[in-house]
Design a protein around this motif. Structure first.
Motif, short mmCIF file in Angstrom:
data_model
loop_
_atom_site.label_atom_id
_atom_site.label_comp_id
_atom_site.label_asym_id
_atom_site.label_seq_id
_atom_site.Cartn_x
_atom_site.Cartn_y
_atom_site.Cartn_z
N LEU A 145 67.59 24.52 -50.83
CA LEU A 145 68.54 25.37 -51.45
C LEU A 145 69.98 24.76 -51.70
O LEU A 145 70.35 24.90 -53.19
N ALA A 146 70.48 23.87 -51.00
CA ALA A 146 71.63 23.33 -51.29
C ALA A 146 71.67 22.21 -52.12
O ALA A 146 72.52 22.14 -53.02
N ILE A 147 70.32 21.50 -52.14
CA ILE A 147 70.16 20.44 -52.97
C ILE A 147 70.25 21.05 -54.65
O ILE A 147 70.93 20.36 -55.53
N ILE A 148 69.66 22.19 -54.73
CA ILE A 148 69.49 22.73 -56.09
C ILE A 148 70.98 23.23 -56.47
O ILE A 148 71.23 22.69 -57.82
N ASP A 149 71.79 24.00 -55.42
CA ASP A 149 73.09 24.19 -56.13
C ASP A 149 73.78 23.05 -56.45
O ASP A 149 74.68 23.10 -57.38
N SER A 150 73.83 21.95 -55.37
CA SER A 150 74.85 20.92 -55.59
C SER A 150 74.48 20.01 -57.05
O SER A 150 75.39 19.61 -57.70
N LEU A 151 73.23 20.00 -57.37
CA LEU A 151 72.82 19.29 -58.83
C LEU A 151 73.22 20.10 -59.82
O LEU A 151 73.28 19.33 -60.94
N ARG A 152 73.47 21.25 -59.79
CA ARG A 152 73.76 21.98 -61.13
C ARG A 152 75.28 21.63 -61.63
O ARG A 152 75.37 21.66 -62.62
N ALA A 153 75.83 21.12 -60.56
CA ALA A 153 77.13 20.60 -61.05
C ALA A 153 77.19 19.29 -61.58
O ALA A 153 78.59 18.93 -62.03
N VAL A 154 76.22 18.43 -61.54
CA VAL A 154 76.17 17.14 -62.15
C VAL A 154 76.41 17.10 -63.68
O VAL A 154 75.69 17.86 -64.27
N ARG A 155 77.14 16.26 -63.95
CA ARG A 155 77.49 16.21 -65.63
C ARG A 155 77.14 14.79 -66.06
O ARG A 155 77.41 13.77 -65.15
N ALA A 156 76.72 14.68 -67.12
CA ALA A 156 76.16 13.27 -67.81
C ALA A 156 77.37 12.56 -68.13
O ALA A 156 78.73 13.12 -68.24
#
Length: 330
Positions: A145-156
């Motif tokens: 669950l934490a992985i999903i939340d943290s990757l939402r913040a990734v920007r190209a």
């Protein structure tokens, strides 16, 4: 920082060689952390960065003996990586994947899991080896669950606004495996496992929707009532003859404690703890009379520490008191 390819001396802040364009960072195969090319061991986890390095004494001791143990295995795969490769320059894509690997590895380590293998944009992790906990299944689900939340913040990278946030699929399974003895000459995967569980975890990941965590029935049973689940029914899994019950994890359930999440209202009568409960009650009587008391309950995992505490708290109903409850993250 000296380039290992052309030997040009670059600025300390450079990530690629300013003369030949070669990479100046070495990614750790164990945790994904970036290290300088001169490093022999990872600064984050201590693993060797040398592909053909001779194993240390600890490596030999760990790898020499096979272990049969229960293991919770996670497979995490980035969604749409093929489409992403057509939109981004190869160097920009490398940076995105590196950021993805670093964030995923950080969340796995946060819950005391171990990154076992990187395979492109896929990551396999173990919860329960080399270090085991009584709540490894719960830790794996929390990490997913934490992985999903943290990757939402990734920007190209700049100029690629269409790539905003990353999506992943996470599959988790728990079962018995043999781990630790599959190391041969030239093999870099020191923590290979044998058993049905790795295949099941990988297949569960493939049936998950983007940004979702899918788990096996055994993982769901061990993770207990701390999460909100959705029954995804029985699925045919390649390589497994029987239909497999699959569960989706919607999120963490709001509960007062992990003990409440695990047991709810279904508690059996207290048996054989009269001496301990009498001692706690005597301390309570002294505290009520104005003499402060501290009681420490210590014991092996699962021996009943939380059960004794809960029983005592229930016995105070109707008596004036103030209860403060704290707990550590798993």
């Amino acid at each position: 920082m000296q380039c290992p390819i052309c030997k040009f001396t670059n600025r300390d802040s450079a990530r690629s060689c300013e003369k030949c364009g070669g990479g100046l960072e070495v990614s750790c195969l164990n945790c994904g952390a970036a290290n300088s090319p001169a490093s022999r061991f990872c600064g984050a986890c201590g693993a060797s960065l040398e592909t053909n390095a001779a194993p240390t004494g600890a490596d030999v001791a760990r790898d020499a003996a096979a272990e049969r143990r229960q293991l919770t295995i996670m497979f995490c795969d980035m969604v749409g990586s093929t489409a992403l490769s057509s939109k981004l320059d190869p160097e920009d894509l490398r940076d995105v994947i590196r950021q993805y690997q670093t964030l995923v590895s950080a969340e796995i380590r946060r819950y005391d899991g171990s990154v076992a293998k990187f395979s492109g944009d896929g990551i396999m992790a173990y919860f329960g080896f080399p270090k085991a906990h009584e709540d490894d299944a719960e830790r794996a689900v929390l990490a997913g669950l934490a992985i999903i939340d943290s990757l939402r913040a990734v920007r190209a990278p700049l100029g690629h606004e269409q790539v905003s946030g990353l999506s992943v699929r996470v599959g988790i399974a728990t079962g018995e495996v043999v781990v630790g003895d599959l190391v041969g000459e030239g093999v870099s995967e020191r923590w290979a496992v044998v058993g049905e569980t790795p295949n099941l975890a990988a297949r569960l990941q493939s049936v998950a929707e983007p940004n979702s965590v899918v788990i096996s029935a055994r993982t769901q049973r061990l993770a207990r009532g701390g999460f909100r689940y959705v029954n995804l029914g029985l699925h045919e899994i390649k390589g497994i003859p029987a239909l497999v019950q699959v569960w989706g994890v919607k999120g963490k359930k709001a509960t007062a404690s992990r003990f409440d999440a695990a047991h709810g209202k279904t508690l059996t009568p207290m048996v054989g703890r009269e001496r301990e409960l009498a001692m706690i009650d005597r301390c309570w009587q002294r505290a009520s009379a104005g003499h402060g008391q501290v009681v420490l309950i210590r014991g092996e995992p699962g021996i009943g520490k939380s059960r004794i505490t809960q029983f005592f708290c229930d016995s105070l109903k109707g008596q004036p008191h103030q209860r403060l409850q704290y707990q550590c993250s798993p």
